[in-house]
Design an enzyme around this catalytic site. Structure first.
Site, PDB file in Angstrom:
ATOM      1  N   GLY A  85       0.861  -1.430   0.165  1.00  0.00           N
ATOM      2  CA  GLY A  85      -0.003  -0.484   0.015  1.00  0.00           C
ATOM      3  C   GLY A  85       0.461   1.415  -0.052  1.00  0.00           C
ATOM      4  N   THR A  86       1.886   1.226   0.940  1.00  0.00           N
ATOM      5  CA  THR A  86       3.198   2.395   0.566  1.00  0.00           C
ATOM      6  C   THR A  86       3.150   2.712  -1.020  1.00  0.00           C
ATOM      7  OG1 THR A  86       3.162   1.966   3.034  1.00  0.00           O
ATOM      8  CG2 THR A  86       5.060   3.607   1.659  1.00  0.00           C
ATOM      9  N   GLN A 193      -7.853   0.089   3.316  1.00  0.00           N
ATOM     10  CA  GLN A 193      -8.676  -1.025   4.221  1.00  0.00           C
ATOM     11  C   GLN A 193      -9.753  -1.230   3.954  1.00  0.00           C
ATOM     12  OE1 GLN A 193      -8.586  -1.903   7.495  1.00  0.00           O
ATOM     13  NE2 GLN A 193      -5.882  -0.541   7.369  1.00  0.00           N
ATOM     14  N   SER A 213      -3.416  -3.177  -0.547  1.00  0.00           N
ATOM     15  CA  SER A 213      -2.251  -3.718   0.252  1.00  0.00           C
ATOM     16  C   SER A 213      -2.733  -5.757   0.275  1.00  0.00           C
ATOM     17  CB  SER A 213      -1.749  -3.586   1.330  1.00  0.00           C
ATOM     18  OG  SER A 213      -0.393  -4.044   1.473  1.00  0.00           O
ATOM     19  N   CYS A 339       4.755   4.302  19.757  1.00  0.00           N
ATOM     20  CA  CYS A 339       5.625   3.958  20.757  1.00  0.00           C
ATOM     21  C   CYS A 339       6.868   5.188  19.391  1.00  0.00           C
ATOM     22  CB  CYS A 339       5.830   3.095  20.601  1.00  0.00           C
ATOM     23  SG  CYS A 339       5.913   1.692  22.086  1.00  0.00           S
TER      24      CYS A 339
HETATM   25  C1  LIG Z   1      -5.203   3.318   5.053  1.00  0.00           C
HETATM   26  C2  LIG Z   1      -4.544   2.722   4.479  1.00  0.00           C
HETATM   27  N1  LIG Z   1      -3.137   2.817   3.825  1.00  0.00           N
HETATM   28  C3  LIG Z   1      -2.412   2.357   3.366  1.00  0.00           C
HETATM   29  C4  LIG Z   1      -1.129   1.584   4.631  1.00  0.00           C
HETATM   30  C5  LIG Z   1       0.506   0.725   4.372  1.00  0.00           C
HETATM   31  O1  LIG Z   1       0.413  -0.598   3.512  1.00  0.00           O
HETATM   32  P1  LIG Z   1       1.270  -0.823   3.865  1.00  0.00           P
HETATM   33  O2  LIG Z   1       1.331  -1.988   5.059  1.00  0.00           O
HETATM   34  O3  LIG Z   1       1.187  -2.399   2.530  1.00  0.00           O
HETATM   35  O4  LIG Z   1       2.210  -0.415   2.755  1.00  0.00           O
HETATM   36  C6  LIG Z   1      -1.839   1.018   5.850  1.00  0.00           C
HETATM   37  C7  LIG Z   1      -1.418  -0.229   6.207  1.00  0.00           C
HETATM   38  O5  LIG Z   1      -1.308   0.281   7.214  1.00  0.00           O
HETATM   39  C8  LIG Z   1      -3.275   1.564   5.675  1.00  0.00           C
HETATM   40  O6  LIG Z   1      -4.036   1.059   6.591  1.00  0.00           O
END
Ligand SMILES: Cc1ncc(COP(=O)(O)O)c(C=O)c1O
Length: 394
Positions: A85-86, A193, A213, A339
């Site tokens: 996702g990132t 999500q 993702s 944290c």
């Molecule tokens: C809304 C949202 N966007 C992006 C990401 C990032 O995805 P990834 O962990 O596959 O890089 C997450 C992961 O927690 C997420 O919840």
């Protein structure tokens, strides 16, 4: 000892733990694992090679792309496989900003995006872009009117998440898509999500870019995709071979992509039943809390929310002791807090919803549902949580 060290110490202790942190990541589904391992064991060719080994891999890749495209009503050529996702968010944001820089320098997003979006936008601010971070109401909601109010002829990108990872609020993506349909701005939604949980149709939503993702839907980690509407240009972030139609260079992770497609198949089949189940879990938690007579509030309760995420506030408790006690009771949940330097920093999402002084920032916990749970387990979690809250309330 600070809270982060306590968690680190506890990591070594094994016990029967109930996992209620599926919004953070999910366990791999056994059928996904089988497909993933089978692809890894039996197919190793480079999908760009023209010999038979390559063609076998290419076929798996093409089939997976087709499955995933169909799930969101897209065409296979509109799917770009990424490392998660990132990366999908980064290609969407930096790739659009760069491709559109002659047309304007204004970006619209919200204050409650995932850091993959927020920090990308912050980075662009250092490079001459102006970013509007739309504020949210106490339910974590924005309105289409807010987007319309800040839209200018300089706006080149609107990036708004589909469903929030901390409180579950769903944004009016379809309405924003309608608003933007005759505007130059590219419309991206981070659906990390929501994908696999809700039915998403990119035609109906009128989005140009959508991120997802695999590890959020019982698929492997380190694989995701960006839907990129046909005809739309994004500047690639990495340069190399011609994979993914020159939009994302690098040999594709075929076994993980095969696993991802299997996870999508399963999620599509089980989506409706899961939705009913997760809504029921939310109700069970609330019912038990009520019966036990503890003070609690469902956060973002007025919003349309993702079924698998529910965030509760327990007045009179403190997040550190809540999380430590739940963890000791074998319940793995999460707060949006990070944290940082040995203490828990309040979540940017909750701060945006209620202001930085709200006591709810320090007593809210997210429960998120997925594979392997049942009503009895949720009832057990609810009773144990209520017991802990009673003990902790000052
Ligand atoms: C809304 C949202 N966007 C992006 C990401 C990032 O995805 P990834 O962990 O596959 O890089 C997450 C992961 O927690 C997420 O919840």
């Amino acid at each position: 000892m600070d809270i982060c060290s306590i968690f680190n110490l506890q990591r070594g202790i094994s016990m029967q733990t109930i996992y209620l942190d599926h919004a953070a990541t999910t366990p791999i589904h056994p059928e996904v694992s089988a497909a993933y391992v089978n692809a890894m064991d039996t197919v190793f060719g480079n999908p760009s090679s023209i010999h038979s080994f390559g063609r076998t891999s290419r076929k798996l890749l093409d089939d997976a792309r087709k499955t995933i495209a169909e799930a969101i009503h897209a065409e296979p050529t509109e799917i770009i496989f990424t490392s998660g996702g990132t990366e999908a968010d980064n290609i969407a944001i930096f790739g659009t900003a760069s491709a559109m820089k002659e047309k304007g320098n204004h970006i619209i997003t919200t204050a409650i995006e995932h850091h993959a979006v927020l920090n990308s936008c912050k980075e662009l601010e250092k490079n001459g872009f102006r970013v509007t971070y739309l504020p949210v109401d106490e339910n974590g909601q924005i309105t289409v009117g807010q987007v319309a109010d800040v839209l200018t002829d300089q706006t080149v990108l609107v990036t708004i998440m589909y469903g929030n990872n901390e409180v579950g609020t769903i944004q009016p993506i379809k309405e924003i898509g309608e608003l933007l349909k005759d505007h130059q701005a590219v419309f991206h939604t981070d659906a990390v999500q929501a994908f696999g949980i809700l039915k998403l149709d990119v035609q109906e939503l009128q989005v140009d870019l959508l991120s997802a993702s695999a590890h959020k839907l019982n698929g492997p980690k380190g694989v995701g995709f960006l839907y990129q509407r046909k005809g739309l240009q994004t500047t690639p972030l990495q340069f190399g071979g011609e994979q993914e139609r020159k939009r994302r260079a690098g040999t594709e992770n075929v076994p993980a992509i095969v696993g991802f497609a299997e996870a999508v198949n399963i999620a599509q089949k089980e989506m409706e039943a899961n939705s009913v189940k997760y809504n029921r879990y939310q109700t069970i938690l609330s019912e038990v809390f009520e019966r036990e007579g503890i003070a609690f509030e469902v956060n973002a309760k007025e919003a349309n929310r993702l079924p698998h995420v529910v965030n509760f506030s327990f007045p009179g408790t403190e997040i550190e002791s809540l999380l430590v006690n739940l963890d000791m009771a074998g319940i793995a949940v999460s707060s949006g807090s990070a944290c940082t330097a040995g203490s828990l920093e309040p979540s940017h999402v909750l701060s945006a919803m209620w202001g930085s002084e709200s006591p709810k920032l320090r007593n809210s916990v997210r429960f998120s549902f997925g594979l392997g749970l049942d009503e009895q387990t949720i009832a057990e979690v609810a009773s144990k949580t209520a017991e802990i809250v009673k003990r902790l309330v000052k």
